[in-house]
Design a protein around this motif. Structure first.
Motif, PDB file in Angstrom:
ATOM      1  N   SER D  44       0.836  -1.208   0.000  1.00 20.72           N
ATOM      2  CA  SER D  44       0.000   0.000   0.000  1.00 20.72           C
ATOM      3  C   SER D  44       0.867   1.251   0.000  1.00 20.72           C
ATOM      4  N   GLN D  86      -7.044   0.748  -0.793  1.00 22.66           N
ATOM      5  CA  GLN D  86      -7.430  -0.351   0.083  1.00 22.66           C
ATOM      6  C   GLN D  86      -8.626   0.041   0.953  1.00 22.66           C
ATOM      7  N   ASP D 166      -5.960  -1.802  -5.064  1.00 23.43           N
ATOM      8  CA  ASP D 166      -5.386  -2.344  -3.833  1.00 23.43           C
ATOM      9  C   ASP D 166      -6.461  -3.159  -3.122  1.00 23.43           C
TER      10      ASP D 166
HETATM   11 MG   LIG Z   1      -2.067  -2.626   2.251  1.00 19.26          MG
END
Ligand SMILES: [Mg+2]
Ligand SMILES: Nc1ncnc2c1ncn2[C@@H]1O[C@H](COP(=O)(O)OP(=O)(O)OP(=O)(O)O)[C@@H](O)[C@H]1O
Ligand SMILES: Nc1ncnc2c1ncn2[C@@H]1O[C@H](COP(=O)(O)OP(=O)(O)OP(=O)(O)O)[C@@H](O)[C@H]1O
Ligand SMILES: [Mg+2]
Lengths: 334, 326, 305, 498
Positions: D44, D86, D166
């Motif tokens: 990330s 994410q 993500d």
């Molecule tokens: Mg992550």
């Protein structure tokens, strides 16, 4: 910057010792500021280093500081109470009214504390019971509580407090140590222990950092917050007793604008206004700093508003300087 | 239908104001004379202008406690300019007050943006500093009506189409802010930054800069109000509008602007200010002791948050499909 | 060694007190061995004055002459000052008896009470409705004067006092309260404002409402602030004592006490060029009669204070 | 082929953590690159550097052979890099259309926002993302999965050459996941370069063309998907082979511990009846939004049921708040780690001991030594990776935060533990650790309820499975009779094939 290796097992408890942490803390910065102001004052005025004068000077901050302790807990928990000064006014009005009814000193103390507590209950119920934002609720109760004093008193004043009542705001426990100052010290210790050494204090921090997760972790969020608003109410009641006793009279405009002074003291003490962090020693140091600044400037006959400019600048710069410094250091490192 | 109407916060406020006006008129009929209502609006104009500035700031999840101090300082400087150079044209004075207000707002904004100091701390600090500056500037001396030029004093009172310039200025401000809020990227950014600052970063919105502009706006409006206040009351001193910051915030709260940021509307802020304005103007007229005014304001604020919170409270997501509906 | 005399005012920056300071400095110059400390809080609060008084005690001044924001609240602090050997007097706005050795009234309360209603009545030969705009709800003196005024109200036939409102010594509040009065009492003929803030705001509000000539604003005000309104006709006349003389006299009395004079009923204390003040049973004395200003003399005094 | 974007020698440190050191990565037009790695490997962080949210400490970014920098999110978007992050990063109070176009709304000729065009364009984009709902409704009125579709539409609203996803499927249901795969195919056909981050190996092998593996902030391998096996990838990720994926132990199931009867709530669920036995792992399967979390939270007193009773060891239990639940031995490890689980701002040890303070303290006073001992015990059992126990949990990666959260509730020594999506967003290594631990707990006689939306996990770990749909129990299966098909049919409300 030191890179720390992530080891899979045997995670150490702490990376740095107690001393290192203390040195880097906000409190040590405040301590240095306090020492500088103390030295500055001693150099600027020949009257500063006199035990009786210093004792008189403590009256400048003890009452606000009492409330600041409870306020610190409220702010750490992520809330705020702007109604404290108005609670002082209402509690004082109630005590004045009780005097007219012929109450004696112990009964007056009970009246002052219970009105403070009752105001705390009102705030607490509105905030935790109805789930309203505390900043708005207490702006409302700030008008309401003082408004009630105005309705009761109008342009009148309550006077005629019994002689023994004057001890709280004017009496001395031993030598130069006034009742108020002694109370300040005792409360500082109590609040320090409660916040830093008990489960209750830990719950306050947990709530301030993440209320939902605290609730899921079995903390009675509503109850803790309610207790905190009770405490600020109670402290405002206590401060009201001291202030009323010191003034010997009650008018509805008593303690006007103190809420901002209390919040300033708490924030200067390193309590994050966003909640979640801060310490009682920080608040104690902030109280001493504000008291010394006020008294030091007073000795030089500088008008009060100039002191508030100084406090305002201090407030912004003690927060800004470490940030700027860290930035400069990072730039140098590159 | 009725229930749906009532859900609209602004309509609810309009209703509350109407009920209030009717109640007052019942005790004191001349209150609803058009001239008197116009007078009440005129009297509330400054609060409306200020509430709009505060609204922009609150939308971005900040707060501006220094607005009244900013007003006082800009107003004082306008008065001093006028006293020192009585010949200076009013537009120049007006612009300097606005510019000074904007600069003071920028200072707040820059501290919030560049140093990341929490807004309440910044404006608590500048609140005392700005007011203190007035004292340093004047040594606490007042500037009185006789030191101000007639043009200076008469500008907000001049009638245009039967309505004073002061009222017109507030109408123009309302229209301009409405346009900014609803039709410009900056206006939408206010909502985004307040609604979810974290997400705003991911969206490419500069959170700090948006807040900076919100403070510029509130500062500019405070500067404008500074001149208006001083010329309207024809006096300038350290303590003018002391404590007014709370009235401004109260107007916003009553107008349904969420203190948590991201929720609010221009009509809401205007109506909130009007509500307070009507109460303030009505009390002396209907012989309610002026001492009761404070307590009444307090009750109104508490009621308003309670009502708004109810309206905002999310009704639970319904998972269950009821048998009969299937 | 110079004697230090502190002149504590209700709040810094108010024209009236600045003028009193002028008088005090005059007295200091005349006396030679006196240093005047002119001080006070920045807002009119008792708490602010107490802080100022505490720092004066710490500086071991010789005398404190105070115009109080609160009759009672200052008493404990001033008592402490007296305990530490400091001479304490109050002037203009008094402190309760326990908190000072003597009080210097600018004039006597009955004279002022009579004067403010007389000013209104003189311009209303046929009588009419009159309202009072008072000052800060917590100020000591305004309320006494209004009481005295009400005592002699019967002497002025046809004068109806219809309301008393409070402007809290705030320009905007006073202004709004006046607007309220104009609204509520269509037959209002005069507004009496025994406060320098209120009288200006009231005159402004009357001017804005276009009521010049119908409503006469009078009371107590400063010539410099009122000159414009006298000229416009919003105020036909008003009164005030001379604050320069007041500051001068207070300083002189304090000096007299520092030099050993005793403040007790019947005693006479020296006030330099103002003569002497005789103390009554309450240890109070009056300086002089209030003085009336109108179109004929206001310009001249406006230059002074 | 020339890369659409190329990163070279990128490094990034956070206080105390080196998140990325000297990593390089190239993304090619018309190709899907899978980025895999354990929790905290730095995936990330890389995404945030690519989208201008973090600035790298060193290294260079080249777009179409020209060196560039992304000082803000806007500059990355202008260079044609767009991402579905994410965490869903959207605005509840704004309309769907505004969420999609915030920051680049169409304007009319006065420079003012053109609302009509905005809404029309939003509708078209939603359609492309496989969603067909009104773009003028407020986002807060949408379910979690639909919000994710809005995030996808937003990513499509920029004319991008690089699309980053993500863990895009973590919050989506079966049907939506398939629509997402189709979308990825379309983007690929359009010549976009795609970076796809996921912990789910089946989907990686299904849609990716290339792979890149990160370990502890460094790049440890890359190549064509066609050239590797799942085991190879796993070995690269964790640096060792991972044993049996679902280490379910056979445990003798004991007497009923928890009995729930007649639980209902006016809007969320009704008619919930079941028993949980000693040593048992009871799986709760359902599509996202089936009401499992709501029901579990009612067991610990967060939401109030309108009727129903719980018995624990035969005794009727009244639970009004989580504190009473913890005291009676029922604990709930919540699903939303960031919001309900970890307390960012407090150190690891204080997080762990928070629900157990009454045990570590004496008459209300804290005992730090006890706290550290407790925290040390449970974090080492879960193989937590951290610099010290005094470190703020906020500085840990998602997976390690989850371990802290689980440790926190295990430390209360519960009788019944409810784990809500315990391995959501956790890497393979940690996942195995959590599963092994669950088996261990059951073997020690604890009773476990596991809420999960992952079929392999449900099938691999449960002794028994209950399926919920729209707030009701719609199926109960013993371990022996479990098949993926039965679960999906029950959860989706499709009738059993005749
Ligand atoms: Mg992550
Ligand atoms: N804002 C931050 N401050 C401090 N450390 C951070 C921050 N963001 C990430 N880290 C650290 O950087 C490392 C990499 O984190 P990152 O979020 O990139 O991992 P990830 O590969 O995405 O993991 P996951 O699969 O759990 O999402 C971790 O050790 C994490 O603790
Ligand atoms: N549209 C929504 N609005 C608000 N909260 C939502 C929404 N959708 C889901 N949530 C929240 O997300 C959580 C999960 O929802 P729920 O309990 O209904 O589903 P579930 O069956 O547990 O599915 P899963 O756990 O797989 O998401 C709940 O805490 C719920 O409050
Ligand atoms: Mg769930």
């Amino acid at each position: 910057m030191a890179e720390t290796h992530l080891s899979p097992r045997n995670i150490p408890d702490r990376l740095e010792g107690r001393g290192a942490r203390l040195l880097k803390s906000w409190e040590s910065l405040l301590f240095v500021v306090a020492c500088l102001i103390f030295i500055g004052n001693s150099l600027a005025s020949p009257y500063f280093l006199d035990p009786w004068n210093l004792s008189d000077a403590t009256f400048n901050f003890t009452e606000t500081a009492m409330i600041a302790f409870a306020m610190a807990l409220v702010i750490i928990s992520g809330e705020i109470d702007l109604s404290v000064a108005s609670i002082i006014a209402l509690a004082s009005t109630a005590m004045g009214y009780a005097v007219q009814l012929g109450f004696d000193t112990p009964a007056l103390v009970v009246v002052g504390l219970s009105v403070g507590l009752a105001c705390g209950v009102v705030n607490g119920l509105l905030i935790t019971g109805l789930g309203l934002p505390s900043i708005v609720v207490t702006i409302g109760t700030m008008s309401l509580f003082r408004g009630l004093s105005f309705i009761i008193l109008g342009d009148q004043a309550f006077t005629g407090y019994p002689g023994s009542f004057s001890w709280f705001g004017q009496g001395y426990v031993w030598w130069v140590f006034s009742f108020e100052f002694t109370l300040f010290v005792v409360l500082a210790v109590i609040y320090g222990v409660v916040l830093h050494k008990t489960n209750f204090g830990r719950a306050v921090y947990a709530i301030g950092n993440n209320q939902t997760a605290a609730l899921f972790s079995g903390i009675r969020v509503g109850r803790v917050k309610f207790t905190l608003f009770l405490l600020t109410g109670l402290m405002a009641g206590l401060a009201s007793i001291c202030l009323t006793s010191r003034l010997g009279s009650t008018r509805p405009s008593i303690a006007l604008g103190w809420e901002l002074e209390v919040v300033t003291m708490v924030v200067l003490g390193g309590v994050s206004i966003l909640g979640g962090s801060g310490t009682i020693p920080g608040v104690v140091l902030a109280a001493l700093i504000m008291g010394m600044v006020t008294f030091g400037f007073g000795l030089l006959n500088v008008p009060g508003i100039v002191m508030s400019i100084f406090i305002g600048l201090l407030l912004i710069s003690v927060i800004a300087l470490p940030i700027l410094w860290r930035r400069a250091r990072r730039r140098l490192a590159h | 239908m009725m229930a749906k109407l009532l859900k609209n916060r602004e309509l609810l406020l309009v209703g509350a104001i109407l009920v209030l006006v009717v109640l007052i008129a019942w005790r004191f009929p001349p209150f609803i004379a058009p001239t008197n209502l116009a007078r009440v609006y005129n009297d509330t104009s400054i609060l409306i202008i200020l509430a709009l500035g505060q609204m922009a700031v609150i939308l971005t999840r900040c707060i501006d406690l220094s607005m009244a101090a900013n007003l006082a300082l800009s107003g004082m400087v306008a008065a001093m300019l006028n006293a020192a150079f009585p010949g200076l044209p009013i537009p120049v004075i007006l612009l300097s007050a606005i510019a000074l207000g904007a600069v003071l707002g920028m200072i707040n904004g820059a501290l919030v943006w560049k140093l990341d100091i929490p807004p309440i701390v910044v404006t608590l600090g500048t609140l005392t500093i700005y007011r203190g500056l007035i004292f340093l500037l004047t040594n606490g001396k007042w500037i009185n009506a006789h030191q101000m030029s007639d043009a200076f004093k008469s500008f907000p009172r001049t009638d245009l189409a039967g309505i004073p310039v002061l009222s017109w200025l507030s109408v123009v401000t309302v229209a301009a802010i409405f346009l900014v809020i609803s039709r410009t990227p900056l206006g939408r950014a206010f909502f985004a930054v307040g609604g979810n600052p974290h997400a705003a970063v991911y969206t490419g919105i500069d959170v700090g800069r948006t807040r900076f502009f919100a403070y510029c706006l509130s500062g500019t409006l405070a500067g404008l109000s500074g001149y208006l206040w001083v010329s309207r009351y024809a006096v300038a001193y350290v303590d003018i509008a002391a404590g007014f910051e709370l009235d401004i915030i109260a107007a916003c709260v009553i107008g349904g602007i969420s203190i948590a940021g991201g929720i609010g509307s221009v009509p809401g802020a205007v109506l909130g200010a009007l509500f307070l304005g009507v109460i303030k103007n009505a009390l002396p007229v209907i012989n309610i002791s002026p001492f009761a005014q404070m307590a009444i304001s307090g009750m109104v604020i508490i009621t308003a948050v309670a009502v708004n919170a109810r309206a905002e409270r999310r009704k639970g997501r319904v998972i269950l499909k009821k048998a009969e509906a299937v | 060694e110079n004697k230090k005399i502190a002149l504590v005012v209700k709040a810094l920056g108010i024209g009236f007190f600045e003028a009193a300071n002028k008088g005090a400095q005059e007295a200091a110059k005349e006396l030679g061995d006196v240093e005047v400390i002119y001080t006070g809080p920045t807002t009119t609060t008792a708490e602010g004055q107490i802080e100022v008084i505490n720092s004066l005690i710490a500086q071991k001044v010789d005398a404190i002459a105070v115009s109080a924001n609160d009759t009672d609240a200052l008493v404990p602090a001033l008592k402490k000052a007296m305990d530490r050997g400091i001479k304490v007097i109050s002037w203009d706005s008094g402190v309760a008896k326990d908190g000072r050795q003597m009080h210097l009234n600018p004039s006597s309360n009955p004279l002022i009470g009579n004067m403010i209603i007389k000013l209104a009545a003189d311009n209303l030969p046929d009588g009419g409705d009159v309202a009072v705009l008072s000052a800060s709800a917590t100020a000591t003196n305004q309320n006494t004067w209004i009481e005295e005024m009400k005592k002699v109200q019967g002497n002025y036939k046809g004068i109806n006092v219809v309301a008393t409102v409070y402007g809290d010594d705030l320009a905007d509040k006073s202004y709004r309260e006046t607007q309220g009065l104009i609204q509520s009492y269509p037959n209002l003929k005069a507004i009496i404002a025994p406060t320098s803030v209120g009288i200006v705001a009231a005159a402004q509000a009357v001017t804005d409402a276009g009521k010049i000539g119908q409503i006469n604003v009078t009371g107590l005000g400063l010539p410099s602030e009122m000159a414009g309104h006298v000229k416009s006709g919003a105020s036909k006349s008003f009164a005030i004592w001379n604050p320069i003389d007041l500051g001068y006299s207070a300083t002189m009395i304090a000096y007299d006490l520092v030099n050993g004079a005793e403040a007790k009923p019947g005693a006479e204390l020296k006030m330099g060029r103002m003569g002497a003040v005789k103390l009554d049973d309450n240890n109070e004395g009056a300086m002089a009669d209030p003085f009336v200003y109108d179109a004929s003399n206001v310009e001249e005094f406006a230059k002074i204070f | 082929m020339k890369p659409a974007i190329a990163l070279e020698g990128i490094s990034k440190s956070f206080p105390g953590v080196k998140a990325l050191s000297d990593v390089s990565l190239s993304l090619y037009p018309g190709s899907v690159t899978a980025l895999v790695g354990e929790n905290g490997a730095g995936k990330s962080t890389l995404v945030k550097i690519l989208t201008g949210i973090y600035q790298p400490d060193g290294g260079s970014i080249r777009v179409a052979d020209a060196e560039t920098a992304f000082p803000t999110a806007l500059s990355a978007a202008r260079a044609g890099v767009t991402a579905i992050h994410q965490e869903t990063v959207l605005f509840d109070e704004l309309s769907v259309a505004e969420n999609i176009f915030l920051g680049h709304a169409p304007r009319n000729r006065f420079g003012l926002i053109d609302w009509n065009k905005l809404n029309a364009d939003a509708r078209a984009l939603l359609h492309r993302a496989g969603a067909d709902f009104d773009p003028t409704i407020r986002l807060r009125d949408l379910g979690i999965a639909k919000k994710h579709l809005v995030a996808i539409a937003r990513a499509l609203s920029v004319d991008a050459r690089v699309v980053i996803m993500d863990e895009p499927t973590a919050a989506l249901s079966h049907k939506e996941i398939h629509e997402l795969y189709a979308l990825v195919e379309r983007l690929k056909a359009d010549g976009k370069a795609i970076l796809f981050i996921s912990h789910k190996f089946d989907e990686i092998f299904r849609i990716a063309d290339r792979y890149t593996v990160f370990r502890d902030g460094t790049m440890v391998g890359e190549g064509l998907i066609a050239d590797v096996s799942q085991d190879d990838l796993v070995r690269m990720m964790v640096g060792r082979a991972v044993g049996s994926v679902y280490p379910k132990k056979d445990v003798a199931i004991g007497d009923p511990v928890l009995t729930v009867s007649g639980y209902r709530h006016p809007t969320e669920f009704e008619d919930i009846n079941f028993e949980l036995r000693r040593g048992e792992i009871l799986g709760f399967y359902g599509l996202i939004g089936a009401g499992r979390s709501e029901f579990m939270q009612s067991l610990i007193g967060i939401t109030r049921p309108s009727a129903g009773a719980i018995r624990l060891d035969g005794e009727i239990l009244v639970i009004r708040n989580p504190s009473e639940a913890i005291r009676s031995g029922i604990v709930y490890v919540p699903e939303e780690r960031g919001r309900q689980g970890a307390i960012i701002g407090l150190p690891i040890f204080q997080n762990v001991t928070l629900p157990s303070l009454s045990r570590t303290s004496r008459s209300g006073f804290l005992k730090l030594a006890n706290e550290f001992a407790l925290a040390r015990e449970y974090t080492s059992r879960l193989d937590l990776r951290a610099a010290s126990l005094d470190q703020d949990v906020g500085t840990l990666s998602g997976g390690n935060q989850q371990k802290v959260v689980i440790a926190k509730w295990l430390a209360t020594k519960p009788k019944v533990i409810i784990l809500d999506e315990p391995t959501k967003g956790i890497d393979i290594g940690s996942k195995a650790a959590v599963h092994a631990f669950m088996s261990e707990l059951a073997a020690q006689g604890l009773s476990v309820i596991m809420v999960s939306s992952e079929i392999p996990e449900i099938m691999g770990m449960s002794d028994r499975v209950i399926v919920m749909r729209e707030g009701r129990i719609v199926g109960r299966f013993e371990r022996e009779e479990l098949t993926a098909e039965k679960l999906v049919r029950a959860a989706a409300g499709i009738a059993e094939a005749a």
